[in-house]
Design a protein around this motif. Structure first.
Motif, mmCIF file in Angstrom:
data_model
loop_
_atom_site.group_PDB
_atom_site.id
_atom_site.type_symbol
_atom_site.label_atom_id
_atom_site.label_comp_id
_atom_site.label_asym_id
_atom_site.label_seq_id
_atom_site.Cartn_x
_atom_site.Cartn_y
_atom_site.Cartn_z
ATOM 1 N N LEU A 155 -9.109 -4.374 3.158
ATOM 2 C CA LEU A 155 -9.778 -3.121 2.818
ATOM 3 C C LEU A 155 -8.805 -2.020 2.425
ATOM 4 C CD1 LEU A 155 -12.509 -3.061 5.615
ATOM 5 C CD2 LEU A 155 -12.810 -3.615 3.196
ATOM 6 N N ALA A 156 -7.562 -2.100 2.882
ATOM 7 C CA ALA A 156 -6.577 -1.049 2.582
ATOM 8 C C ALA A 156 -6.263 -0.962 1.095
ATOM 9 C CB ALA A 156 -5.292 -1.300 3.374
ATOM 10 N N HIS A 157 -6.537 -2.021 0.354
ATOM 11 C CA HIS A 157 -6.250 -2.021 -1.083
ATOM 12 C C HIS A 157 -7.444 -1.551 -1.915
ATOM 13 C CE1 HIS A 157 -2.288 -4.069 -0.989
ATOM 14 N NE2 HIS A 157 -2.753 -4.602 0.130
ATOM 15 N N ALA A 158 -8.496 -1.031 -1.248
ATOM 16 C CA ALA A 158 -9.699 -0.543 -1.934
ATOM 17 C C ALA A 158 -10.205 -1.562 -2.951
ATOM 18 C CB ALA A 158 -9.428 0.797 -2.612
ATOM 19 N N PRO A 159 -10.574 -2.751 -2.502
ATOM 20 C CA PRO A 159 -11.004 -3.799 -3.439
ATOM 21 C C PRO A 159 -12.381 -3.496 -4.020
ATOM 22 C CG PRO A 159 -11.336 -4.542 -1.200
ATOM 23 C CD PRO A 159 -10.642 -3.216 -1.097
ATOM 24 N N ALA A 160 -12.659 -4.103 -5.165
ATOM 25 C CA ALA A 160 -13.993 -4.000 -5.750
ATOM 26 C C ALA A 160 -14.952 -4.978 -5.097
ATOM 27 C CB ALA A 160 -13.921 -4.265 -7.259
ATOM 28 N N LEU A 161 -14.409 -5.998 -4.442
ATOM 29 C CA LEU A 161 -15.226 -7.023 -3.798
ATOM 30 C C LEU A 161 -14.411 -7.669 -2.689
ATOM 31 C CD1 LEU A 161 -17.814 -8.872 -3.828
ATOM 32 C CD2 LEU A 161 -16.571 -10.339 -5.437
ATOM 33 N N VAL A 162 -15.048 -7.874 -1.533
ATOM 34 C CA VAL A 162 -14.388 -8.555 -0.419
ATOM 35 C C VAL A 162 -15.007 -9.937 -0.257
ATOM 36 C CG1 VAL A 162 -13.988 -8.569 2.076
ATOM 37 C CG2 VAL A 162 -13.757 -6.448 0.794
ATOM 38 N N VAL B 299 0.869 -1.185 0.000
ATOM 39 C CA VAL B 299 0.000 0.000 0.000
ATOM 40 C C VAL B 299 0.905 1.235 0.000
ATOM 41 C CG1 VAL B 299 -1.761 1.307 1.263
ATOM 42 C CG2 VAL B 299 -1.850 -1.194 1.210
ATOM 43 N N SER B 300 0.747 2.114 -0.975
ATOM 44 C CA SER B 300 1.658 3.249 -1.130
ATOM 45 C C SER B 300 1.328 4.424 -0.222
ATOM 46 C CB SER B 300 1.645 3.722 -2.591
ATOM 47 O OG SER B 300 0.327 4.071 -2.994
ATOM 48 N N ASP B 301 0.095 4.547 0.216
ATOM 49 C CA ASP B 301 -0.314 5.706 1.010
ATOM 50 C C ASP B 301 -0.384 5.344 2.494
ATOM 51 O OD1 ASP B 301 -1.319 8.016 2.015
ATOM 52 O OD2 ASP B 301 -3.164 8.045 0.814
ATOM 53 N N PRO B 302 0.503 5.886 3.323
ATOM 54 C CA PRO B 302 0.459 5.571 4.761
ATOM 55 C C PRO B 302 -0.828 6.032 5.433
ATOM 56 C CG PRO B 302 2.565 6.573 4.156
ATOM 57 C CD PRO B 302 1.668 6.732 2.981
ATOM 58 N N ALA B 303 -1.470 7.070 4.886
ATOM 59 C CA ALA B 303 -2.713 7.564 5.488
ATOM 60 C C ALA B 303 -3.812 6.511 5.436
ATOM 61 C CB ALA B 303 -3.162 8.840 4.776
ATOM 62 N N VAL B 304 -3.809 5.696 4.397
ATOM 63 C CA VAL B 304 -4.799 4.623 4.287
ATOM 64 C C VAL B 304 -4.588 3.593 5.395
ATOM 65 C CG1 VAL B 304 -5.631 2.738 2.834
ATOM 66 C CG2 VAL B 304 -5.064 4.944 1.809
ATOM 67 N N VAL B 305 -3.340 3.278 5.655
ATOM 68 C CA VAL B 305 -3.017 2.331 6.726
ATOM 69 C C VAL B 305 -3.476 2.883 8.070
ATOM 70 C CG1 VAL B 305 -1.168 1.086 7.898
ATOM 71 C CG2 VAL B 305 -1.065 1.447 5.419
#
Length: 357
Positions: free
Chosen positions: A132-139, A92-98
């Motif tokens: 969820l951190a990878h913004a999936p289209a489906l979990v 994950v490139s954005d630390p804010a998402v983590v």
């Protein structure tokens, strides 16, 4: 298909944006095979899978990493050499998402902890945050609570549901726990022998099952033989109105039908002939008089004597089954102490003798 064995067939399911669909069924019915095929871990032998603009079939495969699906395993599958923050932030490139998902799932105090030091519930929250951190289209969740104790399941299921709803991502949640499926799913799909027997809202599947298997699998109930006549059905416990008598008549041309009866379909009324007595601290009764559900004849069944139980706040009224089926009734079984005790949520007093062993 696994060699000559067909694991899933005639399976047709659409998941709407932000919707949680739970798949429930007995062991070996094909639930996990559906997830593996959607995730790209198994290749479908026929049919197609559509995820957004992606179309996958037997001839056009898409590797798992390009499907934008997040898979949450029942055994957590965390990297043992990485901390909580590093597991969630893997690729994950954005630390804010983590930071967002660490805070959303209550993992701030464990961000630098290693997986070996976490409890089962904490590990599952880390696994969900990583998905969820990878913004999936489906979990895809493969029995995420099966390795946890019962007390933790009840609270964690709602945390997972809230996180999925906050992310606005659709999800397919596989479980063999009927209570879990009915409580967290916007819709429930019941599978049996590789086929989807019924899919619909939880209350619809419970109250209006389309097959005998669904009726028996979701909740407790019994079947009574009945005969259709004049827009109703006659059974051993009386006559009831049929919602769609015309359809029922076409299906059962002979007029013979099976009527599903669940506990909430029964109304209860006081029986002055009952001899069960209770007082704070214990139950004093050698037996209780009950009315036979099928024949209406009086029967006697033994009940424990001098069992310790929780104090009753008011006198207990003996109850019997009135034999009337009503959709408005809200009767639910409480505890068993040799016979079944009941409570009602209406104007009638509640049955207070709930004995603990």
């Amino acid at each position: 298909r696994y060699r000559d064995r067909i694991a899933v067939e005639h399976f047709d399911l659409t998941v709407a944006a932000g919707e949680i669909v739970t798949l429930v069924g007995p062991t070996g019915c094909g639930k996990s095979s559906v997830l593996r095929a959607v995730a790209g871990l198994e290749r479908p032998a026929a049919g197609c899978i559509e995820i957004g603009e992606l179309v996958i079939d037997a001839r056009h495969d898409v590797p798992p990493e390009r499907r934008r699906t997040g898979l949450v395993f029942q055994d957590f599958a965390l990297f043992p050499h990485l901390t909580v923050a590093q597991n969630i932030g893997f690729r994950v490139s954005d630390p804010a998402v983590v930071d967002h998902w660490i805070a959303a799932l209550g993992l701030e105090s464990h961000r630098d902890a290693m997986p070996a030091t976490l409890s089962g519930g904490q590990k599952q929250r880390v696994a969900l945050a990583r998905a969820l951190a990878h913004a999936p289209a489906l979990v895809l969740l493969d029995e995420p609570l099966s390795n946890l104790d019962a007390a933790l399941k009840a609270s964690l299921r709602w945390q997972i549901r809230d996180a999925l709803k906050a992310a606005g991502v659709p999800a397919i949640w596989v479980t063999h726990d009927q209570d879990e499926a009915l409580s967290v799913g916007d819709r429930v799909g019941v599978m049996n022998a590789g086929r989807l027997e019924q899919v619909g809202e939880p209350e619809q599947c419970y109250r209006a099952p389309t097959t005998r298997f669904v009726a028996r699998f979701l909740g407790d109930g019994v079947f009574l033989r009945g005969r259709l006549s004049d827009g109703g059905v006659q059974t051993v416990v009386g006559r009831s109105v049929v919602g769609d008598a015309e359809t029922a008549r076409r299906v059962a041309r002979s007029g013979e039908v099976d009527v599903l009866v669940r506990t909430h379909d029964l109304d209860l009324e006081p029986d002055e002939r009952g001899n069960a007595r209770a007082r704070p601290g214990c139950i004093r009764s050698a037996c209780t008089k009950a009315r036979s559900f099928r024949s209406g004849s009086a029967t006697r069944c033994a009940s424990p004597t001098a069992r310790r139980c929780r104090p009753a706040s008011r006198p207990v009224t003996p109850w019997r089954c009135s034999g009337r089926t009503t959709a408005e009734s809200r009767a639910t079984p409480r505890r068993r102490i040799g016979f079944t005790t009941w409570s009602t949520r209406g104007k009638r007093p509640q049955c207070r003798f709930s004995c603990c062993s």
